[in-house]
Scaffold this motif. Sequence first.
Motif, PDB file in Angstrom:
ATOM      1  N   GLU A 220       0.793  -0.887   0.477  1.00  7.64           N
ATOM      2  CA  GLU A 220       0.289  -0.480   0.418  1.00  7.64           C
ATOM      3  C   GLU A 220       0.953   1.645   0.130  1.00  7.64           C
ATOM      4  N   ASP A 255      -5.126   2.743  -2.180  1.00  5.81           N
ATOM      5  CA  ASP A 255      -5.615   3.609  -1.663  1.00  5.81           C
ATOM      6  C   ASP A 255      -6.659   4.953  -1.848  1.00  5.81           C
ATOM      7  N   HIS A 258      -4.246   8.193  -0.692  1.00  3.44           N
ATOM      8  CA  HIS A 258      -2.996   8.709  -0.484  1.00  3.44           C
ATOM      9  C   HIS A 258      -1.997   9.093  -1.631  1.00  3.44           C
ATOM     10  N   HIS A 282      -8.196   0.489  -1.041  1.00  2.00           N
ATOM     11  CA  HIS A 282      -8.830   1.030   0.466  1.00  2.00           C
ATOM     12  C   HIS A 282      -9.891   1.909  -0.333  1.00  2.00           C
ATOM     13  N   ASP A 328     -10.939   1.814   4.086  1.00  3.31           N
ATOM     14  CA  ASP A 328     -10.853   2.112   4.603  1.00  3.31           C
ATOM     15  C   ASP A 328     -11.090   3.403   5.277  1.00  3.31           C
TER      16      ASP A 328
HETATM   17 MN    MN Z   1      -5.151   1.895   3.345  1.00  4.56          MN
END
Ligand code: MN
Length: 430
Positions: A220, A255, A258, A282, A328
């Motif tokens: 990730e 994600d 991010h 995510h 997430d």
């Molecule tokens: Mn995450």
Amino acid sequence: MTQLPLSADLIAEANARHADALDEDYDALGRKLARTGIDIEAVLGRVASFSVAVPSWGAGRGGTRFAKFPISGEPTNIHEKLEDCAVINQLSRVTPRVSPHFPWDKVSDFAALREEAAALGLGWDAVNSNTFQDQPGQAHTYANGSLSAQDAATRQQAVEHNIECIEIGKQLGSTDLTVWVGDGTNFPGQQDFARSLDRYLDAASQVYAALPDDWRMLLEHKMFEPAFYSTVISDWGSSILAAQELGPKAKCLVDLGHHAPNVNIEQIVARLHRFGKLGGFHFNDSKYGDDDLDSGSINPHQLFLVFNELVEAELNPRDGFNPSYMIDQSHNVTDPIESMLSSAEAITGCFAKALLVDRDALHAAQESNDTMMAFQALRRAYSIDVTPILAKARVAAGGAIDVLEAYRLSQYRARKAQERKAVGLGAGIV
Ligand code: MN
Ligand code: LRH
């Protein structure tokens, strides 16, 4: 024998109020889609087999470094978190798996935990390791990094923790390990970019070597936080190079929060898929940083464009197209159950809209440089209200037509506030 937290009668009663309207809306949408050659029943079938995992850490209130504001009746341990995740799945029927985080969800008997989840109709998705916090009694601090730490004993400790997570995951029936490391620097010169990456790759390869044959390691990436000058696995480029270096069982996890603002995430999805390294997601949303806001709450069109790439990817599968879909999020101001119900709807809705894209028209327009008609092929699908299909799929599986109304009618949170001990004030994500 599954023992679900909400009574089926309550859901049936709540649905009875909306059944006729749903039939009307569904039939009308069916006629509209049929006019463009789309069989609504076929779309319903795809939606019915769609699912997204919920994060155990999302069942409680989240917070920021400044504060966390608990709500009464929020879960205080993995057992109560599973109960809440079961409520989300019972109403939405699209969240049958939980993604756990260790050591936050540690128990003494994982076989019993697996049965407990199964009795609630839940399975397990990717397990998450945690080498971004120090635990009481831990031998080596992660203050200067974990898998990329300069200190060999610290790296070994992080490797062993990840291997322990794999062992736990095997008992739960999971087959994915998500590895996010916050490793990085706050000052120029603090660490050498190449040497810290090489240390990360060496340590990560020891975790990789411990993966069972049918497992994957999901790397990730994240641009910043907790490090604010450089991050070892900061972007998809670093992630795909590391995954290629590690081997075929290493994939990249995206994600959505991010990335720098305005980064074209759907193109990153297409690139990772092109090179057979798209391992999972995510899902969340953000306006500034890693805000972990509810999926589709800020930029639903981006979420649709991500699913548009996923539907295209499914039509052009590379080696093993089977990305893990997980939420997430950090629920700082809402009831976490309501946020995950709303997010599951937004995610499934974007998948359904992406299924409605006339791909022949899109590809023809792309091949003939008809820019406007290419865009309109996406826009037409995005503008369709797919909620009748989502509701039909839920009802057919025993869920609720109006998930938030049914949840509130259940008085579940008020009941839990009576049963559960209060959560203290604090700060941070969990
Ligand atoms: Mn995450
Ligand atoms: C890091 C992250 C990661 C989890 C954590 C809870 O920001 O997205 O996926 O381990 O949040």
